[in-house]
Design an enzyme around this catalytic site. Structure first.
Site, PDB file in Angstrom:
ATOM      1  N   VAL A 173      30.333-133.405   1.455  1.00 25.68           N
ATOM      2  CA  VAL A 173      29.829-134.573   0.524  1.00 25.68           C
ATOM      3  C   VAL A 173      28.046-133.871   0.646  1.00 25.68           C
ATOM      4  CG1 VAL A 173      29.047-135.954   1.149  1.00 25.68           C
ATOM      5  CG2 VAL A 173      31.321-135.636   1.890  1.00 25.68           C
ATOM      6  N   ASP A 174      27.958-133.386   1.166  1.00 22.80           N
ATOM      7  CA  ASP A 174      26.612-132.587   1.032  1.00 22.80           C
ATOM      8  C   ASP A 174      26.714-131.715   0.090  1.00 22.80           C
ATOM      9  OD1 ASP A 174      24.338-133.751   2.966  1.00 22.80           O
ATOM     10  OD2 ASP A 174      25.718-131.766   4.358  1.00 22.80           O
ATOM     11  N   ILE A 175      26.982-130.678  -0.633  1.00 29.13           N
ATOM     12  CA  ILE A 175      27.683-129.809  -1.401  1.00 29.13           C
ATOM     13  C   ILE A 175      27.585-130.344  -2.812  1.00 29.13           C
ATOM     14  CG2 ILE A 175      28.721-128.350  -2.632  1.00 29.13           C
ATOM     15  CD1 ILE A 175      28.984-127.246   0.509  1.00 29.13           C
TER      16      ILE A 175
END
Length: 415
Positions: A173-175
């Site tokens: 999700v962060d990526i």
């Protein structure tokens, strides 16, 4: 930089920490932007997310190193007014600001985009990364990758059918939010060439995870049926999964078309399966999946994973042994594509977006916290005496070349 990079000449101020923001800024640096990372005296918390560490003092973890190359680094204690004045001067010289502070932090410091910066610096592209956005029922709450995997439905479809929901093994999700922020910044810069105006770019972990949910989201919106976990198998294509083999562990195979299924069965020595009515089309195979696997699994167990992949790929059937990280990063094609880069003792992942004329910037290893503070400030017009005065005031933290103890500038809103 040797003039490399499609966005060379672009000035980026990286006020972010942890993952999504730093990764977005690193990608801009990889393509030639001049990136200045601002850290609190305590440093980005990922410096301590180890082992492994890259030094005996444990001031930089491998985690941190993977997200912060091609950046200058300064330390500012933004809890102090002199440091916020310095920050304002840095913003004035920037084309892009990337931040993931808790909602309202910049406004409280008198540096809000909507309340001040947009009018004062109309060409500024301001990228804000948050967990859930700044308004709405969850607006302003901090976001963490695994929590958003759960909230956004991703965890519910990841794992074996009869097992527990699982976190995806990378901070996906962060990526994804980092890549969306990167794309948003580039879109805003492109639009600026027409309008002459900058704008706010918003990326949230919530939007990122919801955007990842294809085809499950499309299937639910069409049918109203809640998707279930299918392990390594595809929910609507068969066979499309991992199979056990006699040697070299497991093999992933994707026979997504009828022609690929026919080629697979031919290589396995069971070409009759492609002619059977119960397996003739993908819809037939999905409807008779248990019977299909009963036919295929013994055939895979009689073969070697590597040898079978070498036969399937030339026949147009996507297949690969399930590599571990070491095998993947030493694979000849990965190395041929330049996806492992070096700078002295630094080792990192290469630049995935390659342009024919605008090469990426050479990889430069991350530097210690505050290593460039004096140089950057003097390039902004400060004298040595000015820098000494700022240091005496506490605006630059306790040291120039290392993050000391203490709290971060502000809690982050997103990873």
């Amino acid at each position: 930089m040797n003039g490399a990079g499609a966005v060379r000449g672009l000035r980026v101020l990286d006020l972010s920490r942890v993952l999504a923001g730093p990764f977005c800024a690193q990608m801009l640096g990889d393509h030639g932007a001049e990136v200045i990372k601002v850290e609190a005296p305590s440093g980005d918390e990922t410096r301590r997310w180890g082992p492994p560490f890259v030094d005996d003092a444990e001031t930089a973890s491998a985690y941190y190193q993977g997200l912060n190359r091609n950046k200058a680094n300064i330390v500012l204690d933004l809890r102090t007014e002199p440091a916020r004045e310095v920050l304002h001067g840095l913003i004035a010289r920037s084309d892009v600001v990337v931040e993931n502070f808790k909602a309202g932090t910049m406004e409280r410091w008198g540096l809000g985009y909507e309340s001040r910066l947009a009018a004062e610096f109309p060409r500024l592209v301001y990228c804000r990364i948050t967990g859930y956005g700044v308004d709405g029922p969850l607006g302003g709450l901090p976001g963490y990758d695994a929590a958003l995997q759960a909230y956004g439905g991703l965890m519910s479809v990841n794992g074996e059918r009869d097992g527990d929901p699982l976190r995806v093994g990378v901070p996906i999700v962060d990526i994804t939010a980092a890549h969306q922020a990167f794309a948003g910044v580039l879109l805003a810069l492109l639009e600026r060439t027409v309008s002459g105006q900058g704008q706010l770019v918003e990326a949230t972990l919530l939007d990122a995870v919801v955007s990842l949910m294809h085809p499950h989201s499309a299937a639910y919106l069409q049918s109203g049926e809640v998707p279930e976990r299918t392990g390594a198998a595809h929910p609507t294509v068969a066979p499309y999964q991992v199979f056990r083999t006699a040697r070299e562990g497991r093999l992933f195979v994707a026979a997504a078309s009828d022609a690929q299924f026919a080629a697979l069965t031919d290589v396995l020595g069971h070409s009759r399966l492609a002619r059977e009515p119960r397996f003739r089309t993908n819809r037939d195979r999905i409807g008779n999946l248990t019977a299909l696997l009963a036919e295929l699994e013994p055939a895979f167990l009689a073969r070697d994973a590597g040898e079978l992949a070498a036969e399937l790929v030339p026949r147009g059937v996507p297949a690969s042994p399930v590599n571990d990280v070491a095998a993947a990063l030493s694979a000849p094609q990965v190395l041929h594509r330049g996806m492992v880069v070096r700078d002295g003792e630094y080792r990192g992942i290469g630049v995935p977006v390659k342009l024919s004329r605008s090469s990426s910037a050479p990889a430069r290893a991350p530097v210690p916290a505050g290593a460039d503070t004096s140089r950057v400030l003097m390039e902004c017009g400060y004298t040595l005496q000015d820098v000494a005065g700022l240091r005496e005031s506490g605006a630059l933290g306790p040291t120039e070349a290392g993050a000391g103890p203490g709290e971060a500038n502000e809690p982050r809103a997103a990873g």
